[in-house]
Design a protein around this motif. Structure first.
Motif, PDB file in Angstrom:
ATOM      1  N   ARG A 104       0.852  -1.194   0.000  1.00 11.75           N
ATOM      2  CA  ARG A 104       0.000   0.000   0.000  1.00 11.75           C
ATOM      3  C   ARG A 104       0.884   1.240   0.000  1.00 11.75           C
ATOM      4  NH1 ARG A 104      -2.428  -4.051   2.284  1.00 11.75           N
ATOM      5  NH2 ARG A 104      -4.608  -4.451   1.788  1.00 11.75           N
ATOM      6  N   HIS A 139      -8.572   1.247  -2.222  1.00 15.70           N
ATOM      7  CA  HIS A 139      -8.593  -0.052  -2.908  1.00 15.70           C
ATOM      8  C   HIS A 139      -7.275  -0.344  -3.627  1.00 15.70           C
ATOM      9  CE1 HIS A 139     -12.839  -0.169  -1.970  1.00 15.70           C
ATOM     10  NE2 HIS A 139     -13.059   0.951  -2.657  1.00 15.70           N
ATOM     11  N   GLU A 145      -5.419  -2.773  -3.136  1.00 10.19           N
ATOM     12  CA  GLU A 145      -5.279  -4.201  -3.392  1.00 10.19           C
ATOM     13  C   GLU A 145      -5.753  -4.575  -4.793  1.00 10.19           C
ATOM     14  OE1 GLU A 145      -9.365  -3.464  -1.815  1.00 10.19           O
ATOM     15  OE2 GLU A 145      -7.330  -2.842  -1.251  1.00 10.19           O
ATOM     16  N   ARG A 146      -6.543  -3.688  -5.434  1.00  9.12           N
ATOM     17  CA  ARG A 146      -7.007  -3.954  -6.796  1.00  9.12           C
ATOM     18  C   ARG A 146      -6.226  -3.166  -7.844  1.00  9.12           C
ATOM     19  NH1 ARG A 146     -12.160  -2.271  -7.712  1.00  9.12           N
ATOM     20  NH2 ARG A 146     -12.729  -1.466  -5.664  1.00  9.12           N
ATOM     21  N   ARG A 158      -7.176  -0.162 -12.134  1.00  2.00           N
ATOM     22  CA  ARG A 158      -7.854  -0.738 -10.970  1.00  2.00           C
ATOM     23  C   ARG A 158      -8.865  -1.757 -11.499  1.00  2.00           C
ATOM     24  NH1 ARG A 158      -9.502   3.463  -8.325  1.00  2.00           N
ATOM     25  NH2 ARG A 158      -8.030   3.395  -6.604  1.00  2.00           N
ATOM     26  N   PRO A 179     -14.266  -5.054  -8.869  1.00  2.00           N
ATOM     27  CA  PRO A 179     -14.417  -5.983  -7.740  1.00  2.00           C
ATOM     28  C   PRO A 179     -14.770  -7.383  -8.234  1.00  2.00           C
ATOM     29  CG  PRO A 179     -15.578  -3.934  -7.300  1.00  2.00           C
ATOM     30  CD  PRO A 179     -15.139  -3.874  -8.735  1.00  2.00           C
TER      31      PRO A 179
END
Length: 889
Positions: A124, A131, A133-134, A305, A308
């Motif tokens: 991070r 977000h 992580e994406r 990105r 989800p």
């Protein structure tokens, strides 16, 4: 409801213990008095009446315990009792407790610090960006460049239009400019971004606006900028009316349209961004001209990105399909090339990828340090538990269960580990920004590598604390299961030689410490040798006697013609300075953080395979460049002042390029095409290093600066004089030509090489520091074992002296025992090191993972440390009074 009411009452009882105890005492006293009165009424004597009443109750304390179990939560109460008792025990031995807490603080702190670096640099790295992580980094690959290269703007736009599994895609390309002009120029970093940048990352400017749709199109069409909070506060003194004002960036006046929020440093690992400009201004900040319509010009650093729920495999398949379509539609520029992505911690175009091998090694190293610290603490607690064997035996004799003793010892370990964890988190907090201190500033710009201590780091540290508690408390707790009550009051002598009873446990823990310390010493030795070889290896140009500096004419507003005039005048002045042998200008410096220009080429007579689209790096250099840098020419000539815009276009290729594209033929006189212009090869230079000392031989060529951009920023000087002397002389000559200009720092090419190997230097420094810490912990553990063995062997030592043993015999006896333990640990460590050091392959340069010098040095250091650790216990053994020892026993 009844169960809930009972639980609430039990929970409330924890906070009303004193009142409930007083009420219980009063109630039992009342019942006892009534029973005594009944017995007196039956004709008993007062003493007999009281005795019968007490017998009827079955014991007051037992009755109280029965009621306490019904009214409260025994599990919590006993835990609190163990906690209070554990704290009292530790307070009785403050030195012992402080030593254990210090060991744990160092072990847990080192782990938490590395966790914070990994979180803040790899996983991070962009504060305030949601977000992460994406988020994935997007780049290109080819047969020759599997690690990843930038993309072209047209390819990025096609990807942006075609990708259905990405929530958003954006561009963030590092650049820079000169903002401060004075005695010394100061460089500041910035980003060339797509218009959707601030919307894509979800961070709106705190003042003004971001970029509007369409502001990233057109050549130099939108001179607007967003500045950082730090730049706003520092250079503009927090001016609330800053929006709408102008600032010259790379020679062009830009209108400031926004200020980024505090704490946001951009999306590049390694440097904090101070300004952002739209991609339409690319040709102002990038060499090589306007590229937004050139599919072969690869310069973009992009991110996406994922939506989800989208997996990496799904995204890879879509990227591969898009790459295949682009390759089929544009074979001239995209043949053999693909678009792929990497997670943030593997990003190829910033320092995440550079630091990944170092942080991977650090993670293993701090795990070793923690194990050593745990073994050390476990040994100390084990010694402590032997000293408390009498106490444990008494508690078992009066009815305490062994599980209760286990719980007590584990609670004491938990108290120690909690203090150690608190100290470790504090150490990690202090060290979260320490990594950047190991990197030198480049071009006056300090790196930005902050650690991140968030709930994930805290949770991981808590898990380490829990594991530490189990490791520390388990060994002493297990020993309580072997207490023999029949022998509880008899002291067991451990003995110095061989030992009896539980001496093997302490020895095993010392073996673990010594072996792990040996592994770390071997690793540090290998990395140190590798760093020395990297910094002493020849990069293909002279590192001694060659210095470089830079002058940012673009930021000062110089157009190409005016820049050329100043460069020529400055070169004449510098070449005339006493001690200067030669001087030349160039677009970039080898091994610097500024990357070489890259472009597709066509080689006359070379037919590339179907999967290859030749793309080669090149540098724009002036006359006398090769002689100044000390790069030998294999054949042909180097550039002269006559190779200007009116002369025929020429190029100099390196040996690897000549071999690949002309395949053994003499390249002199052959032609290659760059950006639609044919040029003739007039020279062949020896291979050298361009981006990294560790890079493999790669095709590279040079073109005359006068036939291309006409504005070179780097000044290379061949001179034996000191950099400080040259810095003063160059600043004087620059000011004589233009009082508003100032050069950057003057450094030698050796310093440039050293800076390019900063990642290896960081690895060596950190492994060296942690290896030294592990060595100290191992020495403490060995000292503790030998000191305890001597103190428990007083009778044996006294008997030996009574039978004629001299001080030298006892000294040799204790030292041999300590050195035998060390030798065993070294043997075990060597076996482990032989299996683990090959994992250092990515960080080693011309050094074998099994290098005998590294292993031999580690053996020598361990033996010297063991000798020092055993010397004091051995000396104490020689001071034993045989008469006193035998009388005491």
């Amino acid at each position: 409801m009844e169960f809930l009411r009972t639980m609430v009452m039990r929970l409330a009882a924890l906070f009303r213990r004193r009142k409930l105890e007083n009420d219980l005492d009063a109630e039992l006293k009342s019942h006892l008095e009534m029973a005594i009165e009944l017995n007196l009424a039956r004709g008993m004597s007062a003493e007999q009446a009281r005795r019968e009443a007490l017998l009827g109750f079955g014991g007051l304390e037992q009755t109280k315990d029965l009621y306490r179990e019904r009214r409260g939560l025994p599990l919590i109460e006993t835990a609190l009792q163990d906690l209070r008792f554990g704290i009292r025990i530790l307070r009785r031995s403050p030195g012992f407790s402080i030593l254990i807490i210090l060991c744990l603080t160092l072990g847990i702190g080192a782990n938490a610090a590395v966790f914070s670096w990994i979180e803040g640099i790899l996983f991070r790295p962009y504060p305030a960006v949601a977000h992460q992580e994406r988020l994935v980094a997007i780049g290109g690959t080819s047969r020759d460049e599997p690690r990843g290269t930038p993309l072209s703007w047209p390819d990025f736009q096609d990807l942006q239009r075609s990708c259905t599994l990405c929530e958003t895609l954006f561009v963030s390309k590092i650049t820079g400019t000169t903002l401060s002009i004075g005695d010394r120029a100061e460089r500041t970093t910035g980003s060339i971004v797509s218009a959707n940048y601030f919307d894509a990352i979800g961070i709106p400017p705190m003042l003004g606006r971001g970029f509007l749709p369409g502001e990233d199109t057109g050549q130099s069409a939108h001179p607007v900028a967003v500045i950082s909070y730090q730049l706003w506060q520092g250079r503009f003194r927090g001016d609330p009316q800053i929006v709408g004002k102008t600032q010259r960036l790379n020679g062009v006046m830009h209108t400031i349209v926004g200020v980024a929020p505090e704490g946001f440093y951009g999306t590049f690992v390694g440097w904090g961004m101070n300004f952002w400009v739209p991609a339409s201004m690319e040709d102002i900040f990038e060499s090589g001209g306007y590229k937004l319509e050139d599919r072969g010009a690869r310069w973009i650093e992009a991110y996406a990105r994922l939506k989800p729920g989208v997996t990496f495999n799904q995204a890879r398949q879509e990227f591969a399909a898009i790459s295949g379509r682009l390759e089929a539609e544009y074979p001239a520029t995209n043949r053999g090339r693909a678009i792929r992505f990497w997670p943030l911690w593997q990003t190829p175009f910033n320092n995440a990828g550079t630091l990944l091998p170092t942080l991977e090694i650090m993670l293993a190293v701090v795990a070793f340090v923690l194990l050593i610290a745990c073994a050390n603490v476990g040994n100390l607690l084990l010694v402590r538990s032997f000293a408390r064997r009498h106490e444990m035996s008494v508690r078992l004799a009066v009815g305490a269960g062994r599980a209760r003793l286990w719980k007590q010892l584990l609670t004491e370990g938990l108290v120690l580990s909690l203090f150690g964890a608190a100290g470790g988190i504090l150490v990690a907090y202090w060290c979260r920004h320490a990594l950047v201190l190991l990197f030198p500033a480049r071009g006056g710009v300090q790196m930005h590598l902050p650690g991140e201590i968030d709930w994930r780091v805290l949770a991981l540290s808590a898990a380490v604390c829990l594991v530490t508690t189990l490791l520390m408390g388990l060994v002493p707790a297990l020993q309580t299961g072997k207490i023999d009550l029949a022998q509880s009051l008899k002291m067991e002598s451990a003995g110095v030689v061989g030992g009896r009873g539980r001496a093997w446990v302490r020895s095993a823990l010392v073996l673990v410490q010594v072996s792990l310390s040996f592994v770390l010493l071997v690793g540090a030795g290998l990395l140190m040798q590798s760093l020395l070889k990297v910094r002493t290896a020849s990069p293909g140009f002279n590192t001694r006697g060659v210095q470089d500096t830079a002058i940012d004419l673009v930021s000062a507003g110089y157009d190409p013609a005016r820049a050329q005039t100043l460069q020529d005048a400055l070169l004449e002045r510098v070449r005339a300075l006493p001690g200067v042998e030669s001087a030349a200008v160039a677009r970039m410096t080898p091994l610097s953080y500024v990357s070489s220009a890259t472009a597709p080429i066509i080689v006359d007579g070379y037919q590339p395979p179907l999967e290859e689209s030749p793309t080669v790096e090149y540098n724009e250099v002036g006359d006398d460049y090769f002689v100044t840098m000390g790069i030998p020419l294999v054949a042909g000539r180097e550039f002269t002042r006559a190779d200007d815009e009116r002369a025929a276009l020429v190029a100099v290729v390196n040996e690897t390029m000549a071999q690949r594209y002309w395949q053994g033929r003499n390249p002199l006189g052959e032609r290659l095409q760059l950006k639609g212009r044919w040029m003739q090869v007039v020279g062949e230079a020896k291979d050298s290093k361009y981006s990294s000392v560790r890079e493999k031989p790669t095709p590279f060529f040079f073109v005359p600066l006068r036939q291309n951009s006409l504005r070179g920023s780097v000044l290379n000087i061949r001179t034996p004089l000191a950099p400080q002397t040259m810095a003063t002389a160059i600043a004087r000559e620059v000011h004589a030509l233009d009082s508003n200009l100032a050069p950057y720092e003057v450094i030698t090419m050796q310093e440039q090489l050293d800076r390019s190997t900063s990642a290896q230097m960081v690895a060596v420094t950190l492994v060296g520091i942690l290896g030294g810490l592990a060595l100290v912990l191992a020495a403490i553990g060995l000292y503790g074992v030998m000191s305890y063995a001597v103190s428990q062997s007083t009778r044996e030592l006294g008997l030996r002296m009574a039978l004629g043993a001299g001080s030298s015999n006892l000294l040799r006896l204790v030292l041999s025992r300590g050195l035998a333990l060390t030798a065993g640990g070294v043997f075990l460590g060597a076996a482990v090191a032989l299996g683990l050091t090959r994992l250092l392959g990515n960080l080693l340069y011309k050094v074998s993972p099994y290098d005998p010098l590294a292993f031999g040095s580690a053996v020598l250091v361990m033996m010297i440390t063991a000798l020092a650790a055993c010397l004091l216990p051995a000396w104490r053994a020689t001071r034993t009074d045989p008469m006193q020892a035998l009388r005491d026993e």
